[in-house]
Design an enzyme around this catalytic site. Structure first.
Site, PDB file in Angstrom:
ATOM      1  N   ARG A 366      48.049  44.435  66.876  1.00 26.39           N
ATOM      2  CA  ARG A 366      47.160  44.079  66.001  1.00 26.39           C
ATOM      3  C   ARG A 366      47.035  42.241  65.141  1.00 26.39           C
ATOM      4  O   ARG A 366      47.819  42.169  63.877  1.00 26.39           O
ATOM      5  CB  ARG A 366      47.262  44.891  64.363  1.00 26.39           C
ATOM      6  N   CYS A 367      47.329  41.750  66.568  1.00 24.38           N
ATOM      7  CA  CYS A 367      47.707  40.425  66.855  1.00 24.38           C
ATOM      8  C   CYS A 367      47.083  39.826  67.121  1.00 24.38           C
ATOM      9  O   CYS A 367      47.791  40.207  68.713  1.00 24.38           O
ATOM     10  CB  CYS A 367      48.963  39.815  65.987  1.00 24.38           C
TER      11      CYS A 367
END
Ligand code: CDP
Length: 782
Positions: A366-367
Site C-alpha cells: 500500500r505504498c
C-alpha cells in the site's frame, strides 16, 4: 460538461456495485473454485533460516494412499525450474536444491487427492539439514566475517545486493557546510506485512489435449504474470490464460510470483490434472512479500529557519533474494520522494541493500515503492527539527512548504510534482483540530501530570506509474489499457488491464464512462482479471489504477464519443462539426431540440450509419501517462499517554487529503480510513521480528496484530481538490495516501508528548513497553 445525477457520473458517492455480492457471501473468491479431477498441493517449509540440505527422503510420503506426487528441488531442476527470476532481476529458489536461506522457505511439495492427505504426507518427508549461522540484519550482513548467503551466485563474494544514489552530493554538502543547524535522526521502519484477508493461491489446469494452461491466480497483475509464466516456464504465451477472481485484498502481497504458483503449474503439466495450492496464514506471513525493513539516517540542514539540504542514508534488509516489486531503474524504489512537501534546494540519497536470512519481499505494501519509508523519515525529521529549533511544528512546515505558485515543481532529486496546495491542506486540518486551543490544553494538562501530544504529518506521495519511459515492472513499460464496447441497446462493457482487490473498480470505472458518455453507471459492466478477455495492462498496485487506467477509460470513452458525434450528425442531418454533446444527448449547436440520446446513437451504430463509417461503437486504448501524480495531505493526531503503563491512544485523528478530482467521494473516504487504520497498526503494534537464529516471530495473528474496530480510532476527514493538470479527469491516486502519510503523525504525537522530558525518538511499533522504557530512561517522574 456536467453529468446529470441520473447517470451517476464523477463526484457522486455511488454505492459500490460489487458489494451486492460481497456482503451476501456471493463473491467468487479463489478458494470457492473447484475443478473436476482437481488435486491439492501442500508445501513443506524449512524450520531453519540457514542450513545446507544434506538429504531428502520422500519414499514414505509417496507411499501414503492418496498421494499422487512429491516434488523436490531436484525434480524441478530436471525441468530447469528450480530457480526463477524475481521482479528486481535477481533469482529466487523455487524449491531448495543446495541450502535453505530463510525460515519457511519452500523445500518440497506434496500433490494429493485431498489437502488433508497432502498435509499428512508432509510429515512423512524426511529432510536432513546441516544448520549454518543465520544473518538477521543488514549490519551483520555487511560485516567481514558474515556467512555468504548467496554462495550459488557467480561472482557474489559478499552479501551486498546494490548501491544506489540519487540527488546532488556536492550541492548537498555545500548546504550542510553553510547551515546554522543540522538535525539528525536514526530510525528503523520495521518489517511489516500486507496481510490481506485472503492469502495467496493458484489452481493450475493444463489441458493435456490442447496444452492450454488455465491458471486461476490471486493476482494483482494478471497480464504481467502471464508474460512471466511464459518466460519462466517456457510455455507459449497464447496458451496461458490467467484468471484472477474476486480478491480478498492484496495491498501489494499479490504482485510477486511465488514458488507455490510455479510448482502447482509444473505439477499440473506433468500429471495432466488441475492442481490447487492455497497458502495458509503462517505460510503467508513468513514466506511471501514483506514490506519496509529499512534502517534510515536522515540529516536536515537548516539556515535562518529554512530547510536548505537533506541527506538520507539507507540500509535495506532485502532477505535472501532481491525481489522488490519496483521499476528497475530505481534500486531503492521511489525513496527519493524524501524531500516531501518542502522546498529543499539540495538533497542526496544513498541506499545499500543487503541479503539476510529472511524471506524476500520488499513489496510495495500500500505504498508506491518505498514512498512510505521516505515520507516517514522526512516527517519525523521535520518534527524533531521544529522541537530542536524551538519553533512550532506547523509554523516550521508552513515556512518551508512548496508554495502553490511553484507548481510544476522540480524536486532536488528529480521529480516534477504536478500540482498541490500544501498550506491550504494544513489550514483545513488545523481548523478541524482546533489547534491553538489544543496547544493550550496540552500545557494545562502537563501541569496536572497528564501527557498529551499533537503530531502532524504533511505528506506528498508519488503515484500512478508510468510514464513508460522511466517506469517498468520486469522490463514491461508501465502503461495501462481500456477497451469499451457499447452495445446496440446502449449498454456497455468496459474491460481493463488493472485488477481490483476490493477498491471498488466496478463502480468507479463505470462512473467515468457514465460521465464521459452519459450512459447510466448501472448500465456499464466493468470486467477485469482475465487475460483472455481484457486488454494488456500492468495491473493494480502503487495507486496506479485511477491515474493510468482511469485516464485510459476516459480517453477511450472520448474517442467513442467523437464517433458517436458523426453518427448523431447523420441522424440529425447536420455536420459533425456542428454537433454538441451534453449529459448523454447530442444536438445541433444552439438548438438542444431535436436531440439524439447516446442510446439512440448506439443503436444507429449497428443499424443506421452514414456511408463510409465503420459499424459498431467499440474501441481499445493504451494510455502512457506523461507524468506521475502527486497526492498530498495533512494528518494531525492527538494522543494521550498513560504515565504508569506507557499505553497511548489517539484521542483525535484529522486527515485532510487532496487526490485531485474524486471519482467517488465515498469510496475515497473508505480508502483513506483503511489507510489510517493500517498506519495506526504500523505505528502502534505491528512488527515481523526475528531472533538471532532467524526464527520468525510474528508468523500468526496472535503475534502480528491486526487492529479491530475496538482499537481503531475515529477519523475526522477533510478534503480539498487540486486537479492534476495532466490527467484527463484531473484525478490522482489515493489508495495508499493514508498508509504512507499517517504513521509519522501517530509517532510525532507520542514524541510531542514526551519531548519536554528528553525523549527524541522511539522506533515503531510504539508498544506500551517501549514507550514506558523511553519515559523511564528519560527519568520522567511517575
Ligand atoms: O490502484 P488502486 O485502485 O489501488 O488505487 P486508486 O487508483 O487510488 O483507487 C482506489 C479507489 O478509489 C478506486 O475505486 C478509485 O477509482 C477510487 N478513486 C476515486 O474515486 N477518485 C480518485 N481521485 C482516486 C481514486
Amino acid at each position: 460538461m456536467a453529468a446529470t445525477h441520473a447517470v451517476r457520473g464523477i463526484g457522486h458517492s455511488v454505492e459500490r456495485k460489487e458489494d451486492a455480492r460481497f456482503i451476501r457471501g456471493r463473491g467468487r473468491y479463489f478458494d470457492d473454485i473447484t475443478l473436476p479431477g482437481m488435486l491439492h498441493m501442500e508445501i513443506l517449509r524449512s524450520p531453519y533460516a540457514h542450513a545446507r540440505l544434506v538429504s531428502i527422503d520422500t519414499s514414505a510420503a509417496e507411499a501414503l494412499p492418496g498421494v499422487v506426487a512429491v516434488v523436490t528441488g531436484e525434480l524441478m531442476a530436471q525441468h530447469n525450474l528450480a530457480w526463477m527470476p524475481t521482479l528486481s532481476g535477481d533469482t529466487q529458489a523455487v524449491l531448495v536444491t543446495d541450502k535453505v536461506r530463510y525460515q519457511g522457505q519452500e523445500v518440497a511439495c506434496v500433490v494429493a487427492e485431498s489437502a488433508y492427505v497432502a498435509k499428512d504426507a508432509l510429515e512423512l518427508i524426511e529432510v536432513e539439514y546441516e544448520p549454518l549461522d543465520a544473518v538477521t540484519s543488514p549490519q551483520q550482513s555487511s560485516s567481514e566475517d558474515a556467512p555468504l548467503i548467496r554462495d550459488e551466485k557467480e561472482g557474489q563474494t559478499s552479501n551486498h545486493v546494490y548501491h544506489w544514489e540519487a540527488g546532488d552530493k556536492d550541492a548537498t554538502d555545500a548546504a550542510f557546510a553553510e547551515a546554522d543547524h543540522v538535525v539528525t535522526l536514526d530510525t528503523f521502519y520495521p518489517r511489516s506485512h500486507p496481510s490481506p484477508l485472503e492469502c495467496c493461491g493458484c489452481i493450475a489446469d493444463v489441458d493435456p489435449a490442447t496444452g492450454k494452461a488455465t491458471i486461476h491466480l490471486t493476482s494483482q497483475a494478471p497480464h504481467v504474470h502471464r508474460t512471466l509464466f511464459a518466460i519462466v516456464a517456457g510455455l507459449p504465451e497464447q496458451q496461458i490464460r490467467i484468471i484472477s477472481p474476486d480478491l480478498g485484498g492484496g495491498f501489494g502481497n499479490k504482485v510477486p510470483i511465488y514458488p507455490g504458483y510455479v510448482v502447482a503449474t509444473a505439477a499440473s503439466l506433468l500429471i495432466g490434472r488441475p492442481v490447487k495450492w492455497v497458502e495458509d496464514r503462517t505460510g503467508n506471513l513468513i514466506s511471501t512479500g514483506f514490506a519496509r525493513d529499512y534502517h534510515m539516517r536522515g540529516e536536515l540542514a537548516v539556515k535562518d529557519g529554512k530547510m536548505t539540504g537533506l541527506r538520507a542514508s539507507l540500509l535495506s534488509d532485502q532477505g535472501a533474494f532481491y525481489a522488490d516489486a519496483q521499476p528497475t531503474k530505481f534500486r531503492a524504489g521511489l525513496f527519493h520522494i524524501v524531500t516531501g512537501s518542502y522546498d529543499i534546494p539540495a538533497a542526496h540519497v544513498v541506499a545499500d541493500g543487503w541479503y539476510t536470512n529472511k524471506a524476500p519481499g520488499g513489496v510495495a505494501y500500500r505504498c508506491s515503492f518505498r514512498v512510505t519509508e521516505a515520507s516517514y523519515l522526512i516527517e519525523r525529521l521535520v518534527d524533531n527539527a521544529a522541537h530542536e529549533l524551538g519553533v512550532d511544528a506547523t509554523r516550521f512546515r508552513l515556512d518551508n512548504f512548496i508554495q502553490p505558485e511553484q507548481f510544476p515543481y522540480h524536486s532536488a532529486t528529480g521529480f516534477v510534482y504536478d500540482s498541490g496546495n500544501y498550506p491550504e491542506a494544513m489550514r483545513i486540518a488545523l481548523e478541524k483540530l482546533g489547534y491553538d486551543d489544543l496547544r493550550r490544553e496540552q500545557e494545562e494538562a502537563r501541569k496536572d501530570g497528564r501527557l498529551l501530544g499533537i503530531g502532524i504529518a504533511s505528506f506528498t506521495e508519488v503515484v500512478g506509474a508510468g510514464h513508460g519511459k522511466d517506469y517498468d515492472i520486469a522490463g514491461l513499460r508501465m502503461f495501462d489499457s481500456a477497451e469499451l464496447r457499447v452495445h446496440p441497446t446502449g449498454k456497455a462493457i468496459l474491460k481493463l488491464g488493472v485488477k481490483s482487490q476490493g477498491q471498488g473498480h466496478e463502480t468507479t470505472f463505470a462512473q467515468i464512462i457514465a460521465q464521459e458518455l452519459g450512459i447510466p453507471a448501472e448500465d456499464i459492466e466493468v470486467q477485469e482479471g482475465d487475460t483472455d478477455n481484457t486488454p494488456y495492462g500492468l495491473g493494480t498496485y502503487a495507486s496506479r489504477s485511477t491515474p493510468v487506467a482511469g485516464a485510459a477509460a476516459a480517453m477511450i470513452a472520448r474517442r467513442l464519443r467523437d464517433k458517436a458525434k458523426e453518427i448523431a450528425a447523420h441522424l440529425l442531418e447536420a455536420s459533425a462539426d456542428d454537433i454538441e454533446f451534453e449529459a448523454g444527448n447530442f444536438f445541433v449547436k444552439g438548438s438542444p431540440e431535436p436531440s439524439k440520446s447516446i442510446q439512440d446513437v448506439a443503436f444507429a451504430a449497428y443499424t443506421n450509419l452514414p456511408d463510409g463509417l465503420e459499424a459498431g461503437l467499440e474501441g481499445v486504448t493504451y494510455y502512457d501517462p506523461p507524468n506521475m501524480t502527486f497526492p498530498f495531505g495533512t494528518y494531525a493526531v492527538v494522543v494521550e499517554i498513560d504515565r504508569g503503563t506507557g499505553q497511548w491512544r489517539p484521542v483525535k485523528v484529522v486527515a485532510v487529503d487532496d487526490c485531485g478530482v474524486r471519482i467517488n467521494p465515498m469510496i475515497v473516504a473508505g480508502q483513506i480510513m483503511g489507510g489510517l487504520t493500517e498506519g495506526y497498526a504500523t505505528a502502534a503494534m505491528q512488527q515481523i521480528a526475528f531472533d538471532e537464529d532467524g526464527n520468525c516471530i510474528g508468523s500468526n495473528f496472535t503475534d502480528y496484530l491486526i487492529p479491530t474496530a475496538w482499537e481503531t480510532p475515529e477519523f475526522d476527514l477533510g478534503e480539498l481538490t487540486t486537479p492534476s493538470p495532466h490527467h484527463p479527469l484531473g484525478a490522482k491516486g489515493v489508495g495508499e495516501s493514508a498508509t504512507v502519510g499517517s504513521p509519522a503523525a501517530y509517532v510525532n504525537a507520542v514524541i510531542d508528548a514526551l519531548w519536554h522530558a528528553g525523549v527524541k525518538n522511539i522506533d515503531m511499533p510504539l508498544t506500551p513497553d517501549k514507550v514506558w522504557e523511553a519515559m523511564n530512561a528519560a527519568g520522567m517522574p511517575e
